[in-house]
Scaffold this motif. Sequence first.
Motif, short mmCIF file in Angstrom:
data_model
loop_
_atom_site.label_atom_id
_atom_site.label_comp_id
_atom_site.label_asym_id
_atom_site.label_seq_id
_atom_site.Cartn_x
_atom_site.Cartn_y
_atom_site.Cartn_z
N VAL A 1 -8.06 -103.63 10.72
CA VAL A 1 -9.32 -102.98 11.07
C VAL A 1 -9.10 -101.48 11.01
O VAL A 1 -8.17 -100.97 11.64
CB VAL A 1 -9.81 -103.39 12.47
CG1 VAL A 1 -11.08 -102.62 12.84
CG2 VAL A 1 -10.07 -104.88 12.55
N ASN B 1 -11.05 -97.38 10.58
CA ASN B 1 -12.26 -96.56 10.60
C ASN B 1 -12.83 -96.43 9.20
O ASN B 1 -12.10 -96.23 8.22
CB ASN B 1 -11.92 -95.16 11.16
CG ASN B 1 -13.17 -94.35 11.46
OD1 ASN B 1 -13.93 -94.02 10.56
ND2 ASN B 1 -13.37 -94.04 12.72
N TYR C 1 -11.23 -104.97 7.54
CA TYR C 1 -12.58 -104.76 8.03
C TYR C 1 -12.76 -103.29 8.39
O TYR C 1 -11.85 -102.65 8.92
CB TYR C 1 -12.83 -105.63 9.28
CG TYR C 1 -12.73 -107.10 9.00
CD1 TYR C 1 -13.86 -107.87 8.79
CD2 TYR C 1 -11.47 -107.72 8.91
CE1 TYR C 1 -13.77 -109.23 8.50
CE2 TYR C 1 -11.37 -109.08 8.63
CZ TYR C 1 -12.51 -109.83 8.43
OH TYR C 1 -12.41 -111.16 8.14
N LEU D 1 -14.46 -100.33 10.60
CA LEU D 1 -15.04 -100.10 11.92
C LEU D 1 -15.99 -98.92 11.84
O LEU D 1 -15.57 -97.80 11.51
CB LEU D 1 -13.94 -99.80 12.96
CG LEU D 1 -14.45 -99.38 14.35
CD1 LEU D 1 -15.29 -100.48 14.98
CD2 LEU D 1 -13.29 -99.00 15.26
N ASN D 2 -17.26 -99.17 12.07
CA ASN D 2 -18.26 -98.11 12.11
C ASN D 2 -18.49 -97.75 13.58
O ASN D 2 -19.07 -98.52 14.33
CB ASN D 2 -19.57 -98.57 11.47
CG ASN D 2 -20.54 -97.44 11.22
OD1 ASN D 2 -20.26 -96.57 10.40
ND2 ASN D 2 -21.65 -97.43 11.92
N CYS D 3 -17.98 -96.57 13.99
CA CYS D 3 -17.95 -96.23 15.42
C CYS D 3 -19.31 -95.87 15.98
O CYS D 3 -19.46 -95.73 17.20
CB CYS D 3 -16.96 -95.08 15.66
SG CYS D 3 -15.26 -95.59 15.38
N ILE E 1 -17.90 -105.35 8.20
CA ILE E 1 -18.03 -104.12 8.98
C ILE E 1 -18.23 -104.48 10.44
O ILE E 1 -19.11 -105.29 10.77
CB ILE E 1 -19.21 -103.25 8.49
CG1 ILE E 1 -19.00 -102.81 7.04
CG2 ILE E 1 -19.39 -102.03 9.38
CD1 ILE E 1 -20.14 -101.97 6.49
N LEU E 2 -17.41 -103.91 11.32
CA LEU E 2 -17.60 -104.03 12.76
C LEU E 2 -18.44 -102.85 13.21
O LEU E 2 -18.11 -101.69 12.92
CB LEU E 2 -16.25 -104.03 13.49
CG LEU E 2 -15.19 -105.01 12.97
CD1 LEU E 2 -13.94 -104.93 13.84
CD2 LEU E 2 -15.72 -106.43 12.95
N ASN F 1 -20.34 -100.63 16.22
CA ASN F 1 -20.32 -100.31 17.64
C ASN F 1 -21.74 -100.29 18.20
O ASN F 1 -22.26 -99.27 18.64
CB ASN F 1 -19.63 -98.95 17.86
CG ASN F 1 -19.57 -98.56 19.33
OD1 ASN F 1 -19.70 -99.40 20.21
ND2 ASN F 1 -19.38 -97.28 19.60
#
Length: 351
Positions: A32, A34, A52, A54-56, A118-119, A121
């Motif tokens: 994972v 950024n 994957y 990570l979209n913060c 995409i994870l 937030n």
Amino acid sequence: MQKLIKGLPVARQPPADGEERYGIKVPVNALVANIFIAASLVGCVERKLPYYFLNCSAIGPFRSMLYVTERTPVTEKNDLESFETVRPESEGPQPAIGQMMKGMRLAINQFLSTGNGILINSFREIEQRFIDEIKQDSRMRNMEYYCVGPFMPEEKDDKNPSHAELGQKVTRWLDRQPDNSVVYVSFGSVVVPNESRIVEIAKALQALKKPFIFSIRQHQQSILPGDVHVGIDTHLDNPEAPGLFLHWAPQKLILAHRATAVFVSHCGWNSTIESLFNGKPIVGWPIFGDQIENSLWIEEMFLGESLLRREHADNDEEKKNITSDKIVAAVRRVGYESDAARKSALQWIEG
């Protein structure tokens, strides 16, 4: 990142002889990372390692990244404020962005479709319409979207003794203020407001005649107009001071306090969710990037007001044309004249 990926022990793969493993002994099943370092993950494709992004922040502002193409115009500015929201070409001329920001976005776009998902937030109730829109892009159609937030860091004791002491003093000062009376102003840890913004905020706080906390860096406090300093405490030695200028503010403490009425914010995603988590309405003064979309979203959801109109989002002159009068009017509407935004914000606490 590429060296790290090359040397990672990967599950169900033979070890990479001679590669630096950085002390990692347990085989990795997935990575994972950024979303801003998407271009550095090409090694994952070569090693067949699932990864994957990570979209913060929320996924809504992410849309503008997809609209950047080789034809997107470039501005000579190359600072954070050149991190503009970009529209689709079909909606008219695109705003110019900094060359560095353009290059970064193009690199991200090139590798997005190679990821496994995409994870985000955020939570699906507010993101589904944006996800559906993004899926119209052929590069994103087969992407999986996982709403895993919003992240709220676990509360821990602050090990910095000066922060702990300051927090106690701020609490004592807040305890002396009436319920829903304090204006809290902060532009976060990345944005450095310029002189004109600082002056307009200071004049607005003076005109409001409400207790306030203004989080402003030590070296910028000299910019404040002389008459603004009168009776204002910068060291928290006077619990009866009408306002506080703090070079560092315990934001969660302030937003959680019953005396805080309204948050004047740059609308970074962390600040936005911290405010809503505590049921505080927001007056948004966004500066760049996702802050603009976040501020407009706050207004659309009746959680406050944005000082920047959507039609002015890529107009530098309009961005500069935010006066103390506009700030005062918005803060009064959101924080004092109506409790509609506060009620909407409180509903988010209840889920």
